[in-house]
Enzyme design. Structure first.
Site, PDB file in Angstrom:
ATOM      1  N   ASP A 150      -8.532  -3.094  -0.362  1.00  0.00           N
ATOM      2  CA  ASP A 150      -9.302  -2.173  -1.188  1.00  0.00           C
ATOM      3  C   ASP A 150     -10.542  -1.802  -0.390  1.00  0.00           C
ATOM      4  O   ASP A 150     -11.227  -2.675   0.151  1.00  0.00           O
ATOM      5  CB  ASP A 150      -9.676  -2.789  -2.532  1.00  0.00           C
ATOM      6  CG  ASP A 150     -10.116  -1.699  -3.501  1.00  0.00           C
ATOM      7  OD1 ASP A 150      -9.402  -0.691  -3.621  1.00  0.00           O
ATOM      8  OD2 ASP A 150     -11.192  -1.826  -4.111  1.00  0.00           O
TER       9      ASP A 150
ATOM     10  N   LYS B 203     -10.978   3.606  16.427  1.00  0.00           N
ATOM     11  CA  LYS B 203     -11.497   3.412  15.059  1.00  0.00           C
ATOM     12  C   LYS B 203     -11.411   1.934  14.684  1.00  0.00           C
ATOM     13  O   LYS B 203     -12.339   1.371  14.112  1.00  0.00           O
ATOM     14  CB  LYS B 203     -10.714   4.282  14.056  1.00  0.00           C
ATOM     15  CG  LYS B 203     -11.226   4.109  12.621  1.00  0.00           C
ATOM     16  CD  LYS B 203     -10.468   4.897  11.582  1.00  0.00           C
ATOM     17  CE  LYS B 203     -10.865   4.434  10.177  1.00  0.00           C
ATOM     18  NZ  LYS B 203     -10.043   4.970   9.103  1.00  0.00           N
TER      19      LYS B 203
ATOM     20  N   TYR C  20     -11.962   9.830   3.852  1.00  0.00           N
ATOM     21  CA  TYR C  20     -13.298  10.334   4.178  1.00  0.00           C
ATOM     22  C   TYR C  20     -13.596  10.323   5.683  1.00  0.00           C
ATOM     23  O   TYR C  20     -14.732  10.593   6.079  1.00  0.00           O
ATOM     24  CB  TYR C  20     -14.361   9.490   3.467  1.00  0.00           C
ATOM     25  CG  TYR C  20     -14.264   9.499   1.942  1.00  0.00           C
ATOM     26  CD1 TYR C  20     -14.723  10.587   1.214  1.00  0.00           C
ATOM     27  CD2 TYR C  20     -13.722   8.423   1.242  1.00  0.00           C
ATOM     28  CE1 TYR C  20     -14.650  10.605  -0.177  1.00  0.00           C
ATOM     29  CE2 TYR C  20     -13.646   8.420  -0.146  1.00  0.00           C
ATOM     30  CZ  TYR C  20     -14.110   9.515  -0.846  1.00  0.00           C
ATOM     31  OH  TYR C  20     -14.042   9.524  -2.213  1.00  0.00           O
TER      32      TYR C  20
ATOM     33  N   THR D 183       0.848  -1.199   0.000  1.00  0.00           N
ATOM     34  CA  THR D 183       0.000   0.000   0.000  1.00  0.00           C
ATOM     35  C   THR D 183       0.879   1.244   0.000  1.00  0.00           C
ATOM     36  O   THR D 183       2.015   1.204   0.469  1.00  0.00           O
ATOM     37  CB  THR D 183      -0.936   0.031   1.242  1.00  0.00           C
ATOM     38  OG1 THR D 183      -1.808   1.157   1.152  1.00  0.00           O
ATOM     39  CG2 THR D 183      -0.171   0.116   2.558  1.00  0.00           C
TER      40      THR D 183
END
Ligand code: IMP
Length: 182
Positions: free
Chosen positions: A64, A162, A141, A6
């Protein structure tokens, strides 16, 4: 050693934290690979794994993810990366301006290439899109997404919290269960 392919530092921070806490060493392999446009995250992951297994030696992990907004027909969904680079979170807020239904879902699909096997691990979290951006943490986001049952955006809570709630955290739980059985 899990090699996570990544270029996204935010994803790496979340994934390496959980893997390392569970005793698995993790390394970031910052290879930027093109994603084929498909109708689902699973298809994107399968095609990326097939391409990468010829390029990357040995085992690797990919992720993804996408933000799916039902009132926009699931948009940005599999186009989340392109939409973020072009109109960003501000653009998504504009698309939702004046709309009452602000429900949204984050989805994450991991692809683990282990020896000659390709395994997929999926996680999702429901929530709502805020009226304005809030918070400095996280990435992507995160400042416009509040998970169901909460009042803070993903950008207003620490990584640890989170991970307990997020699409990636849920997919990570499944990945860890699988790794622990190997
Ligand atoms: P991709 O998985 O790299 O294709 O990312 C899709 C888009 O969604 C990128 O713009 C990411 O920044 C965003 N994204 C993926 N996961 C998250 C997340 O956990 N929080 C916020 N944005 C995310």
């Amino acid at each position: 050693m899990i090699r996570f392919v990544t270029t996204n530092e935010g994803k790496y921070r979340e994934v390496s934290k959980e893997l390392e806490e569970a005793g698995f060493e993790c390394e970031m392999l910052a290879i930027d690979y093109p994603e084929v446009q498909c109708d689902s995250l699973e298809e994107v992951v399968r095609s990326s794994m097939a391409r990468l297994s010829g390029k990357v030696e040995g085992d690797f992990l990919i992720d993804d993810s996408g933000l799916f907004i039902p009132s926009l027909g699931g948009f940005p969904g599999v186009y989340s990366s392109y939409v973020f680079r072009t109109i960003g979170s501000d653009g998504v807020l504009k698309l939702l301006q004046g709309m009452e239904d602000r429900a949204a879902e984050f989805r994450c699909c991991f692809g683990l290439h282990l020896e000659d096997r390709n395994e997929l691990f999926i996680g999702a979290v429901q929530g709502t899109i805020t009226q304005e951006k809030r918070g400095e943490g996280g990435f992507g986001y995160d400042p416009i997404f509040i998970p169901t049952g909460g009042s803070k955006t993903f950008a207003e809570i620490p990584t640890e919290e989170k991970n307990k709630l997020s699409h990636r955290g849920k997919a990570l739980e499944k990945l860890l269960k699988f790794l622990e059985k190997q």
